[in-house]
Design a protein around this motif. Sequence first.
Motif, short mmCIF file in Angstrom:
data_model
loop_
_atom_site.label_atom_id
_atom_site.label_comp_id
_atom_site.label_asym_id
_atom_site.label_seq_id
_atom_site.Cartn_x
_atom_site.Cartn_y
_atom_site.Cartn_z
N SER A 156 0.83 -1.20 0.00
CA SER A 156 0.00 0.00 0.00
C SER A 156 0.87 1.26 0.00
CB SER A 156 -0.91 -0.01 1.23
OG SER A 156 -1.67 1.17 1.30
N LEU A 157 1.93 1.26 0.79
CA LEU A 157 2.85 2.39 0.81
C LEU A 157 3.58 2.54 -0.52
CD1 LEU A 157 4.41 2.06 4.37
CD2 LEU A 157 2.78 3.79 3.60
N HIS A 208 3.40 5.91 -2.85
CA HIS A 208 4.67 6.65 -2.92
C HIS A 208 4.69 7.49 -4.19
CE1 HIS A 208 9.05 7.32 -3.24
NE2 HIS A 208 9.06 7.14 -1.93
N SER A 209 5.44 8.57 -4.15
CA SER A 209 5.61 9.41 -5.35
C SER A 209 7.08 9.38 -5.77
CB SER A 209 5.19 10.84 -5.05
OG SER A 209 5.33 11.66 -6.19
N PRO A 210 7.37 8.74 -6.93
CA PRO A 210 6.43 8.05 -7.83
C PRO A 210 6.01 6.70 -7.25
CG PRO A 210 8.67 7.67 -8.57
CD PRO A 210 8.76 8.62 -7.39
N PRO A 211 4.89 6.15 -7.75
CA PRO A 211 4.50 4.81 -7.30
C PRO A 211 5.60 3.79 -7.61
CG PRO A 211 2.73 5.89 -8.51
CD PRO A 211 3.94 6.74 -8.69
N LEU A 212 5.81 2.87 -6.71
CA LEU A 212 6.89 1.90 -6.85
C LEU A 212 6.37 0.55 -7.34
CD1 LEU A 212 8.73 2.63 -3.47
CD2 LEU A 212 9.25 3.59 -5.73
N HIS A 213 7.06 -0.01 -8.33
CA HIS A 213 6.75 -1.36 -8.79
C HIS A 213 7.35 -2.41 -7.87
CE1 HIS A 213 6.20 1.08 -12.43
NE2 HIS A 213 5.38 0.15 -12.84
N ALA A 214 8.41 -2.03 -7.18
CA ALA A 214 9.11 -2.97 -6.32
C ALA A 214 9.85 -2.21 -5.23
CB ALA A 214 10.10 -3.80 -7.14
N LEU A 215 10.19 -2.94 -4.16
CA LEU A 215 10.91 -2.36 -3.04
C LEU A 215 12.04 -3.30 -2.64
CD1 LEU A 215 11.03 -0.11 -0.83
CD2 LEU A 215 9.60 -1.63 0.58
N ALA A 232 9.95 0.56 -14.93
CA ALA A 232 9.60 0.26 -13.54
C ALA A 232 10.40 1.15 -12.59
CB ALA A 232 9.87 -1.21 -13.23
N ALA A 233 9.76 1.56 -11.51
CA ALA A 233 10.41 2.32 -10.44
C ALA A 233 10.67 1.36 -9.28
CB ALA A 233 9.52 3.47 -9.99
N ILE A 234 11.93 1.24 -8.90
CA ILE A 234 12.35 0.28 -7.88
C ILE A 234 12.86 1.07 -6.68
CG2 ILE A 234 13.89 -1.65 -7.36
CD1 ILE A 234 13.91 -1.65 -10.72
N GLY A 235 12.14 1.02 -5.58
CA GLY A 235 12.45 1.83 -4.42
C GLY A 235 13.45 1.19 -3.48
N GLN A 268 15.10 6.62 -4.74
CA GLN A 268 15.32 6.80 -3.30
C GLN A 268 13.98 7.09 -2.66
OE1 GLN A 268 18.18 9.77 -2.21
NE2 GLN A 268 17.73 9.60 -0.03
N THR A 269 13.57 6.23 -1.72
CA THR A 269 12.28 6.44 -1.07
C THR A 269 12.35 7.70 -0.19
OG1 THR A 269 12.94 4.94 0.73
CG2 THR A 269 11.65 4.01 -1.08
N THR A 270 11.22 8.33 -0.05
CA THR A 270 11.15 9.56 0.73
C THR A 270 11.36 9.28 2.22
OG1 THR A 270 8.75 9.31 0.80
CG2 THR A 270 9.66 10.76 -0.90
#
Length: 200
Positions: free
Chosen positions: A19-20, A24-31, A114-117, A144-146
């Motif tokens: 959910s986070l 997230h901005s931008p939305p993450l495809h993976a963490l 894809a955005a990978i956080g 980089q995650t906020t």
Amino acid sequence: MLIWKSKETMADTLAALRSLMSSHSPPLHALIIPSEDYHQSEYVSARDKRRAFVSGFTGSAGLAFITMDEALLWTDGRYFLQATQQLSDQWKLMRMGDDPPVDIWMANNLPKDAAIGVDTWCVSVDTAQKWECAFAKKQQKLVQTTRNLVDEVWKNWLPAQENPVIVHPLQFAGQSVADKLKELRRKLVLGKARYYYNST
């Protein structure tokens, strides 16, 4: 001391992280959740065992990777048996040396762009650059995650441990603290640097 969770609570943790990731901005495809702390230590304090918290795997080395559909954990041969015993069926064990390395797997299995956080404080510059190089082939990007998303979910996050500083006797240290600081400051001036950071 960490108290590991039931299968149901583990599912709640993954759902909360996803959910986070979505918000997230931008939305993450993976963490990506490394084992290391902000000092790149392999053996971390209880409050920094984020990878262990989300996966249930308590070995000292490993990397957790969460997408919207999967949860994977990479670790080395020392921990294969332990990981199979500790990971729930929501997780897939990726065996280093047998399965594709994490950067190759991510590049090949995530969509283009894809955005990978990741909390970049928990990875070295070399590692981040290696991942970015692999991601560039499909215009994927390391983000980089906020904030550290695991910390947002970990409600019973433990307080920092405070331990006394131990000054080694001169016979082992070779120089006094004052002499070492004087020499370090001399080198800072020569290198035109304002400060020195050592993570060890």
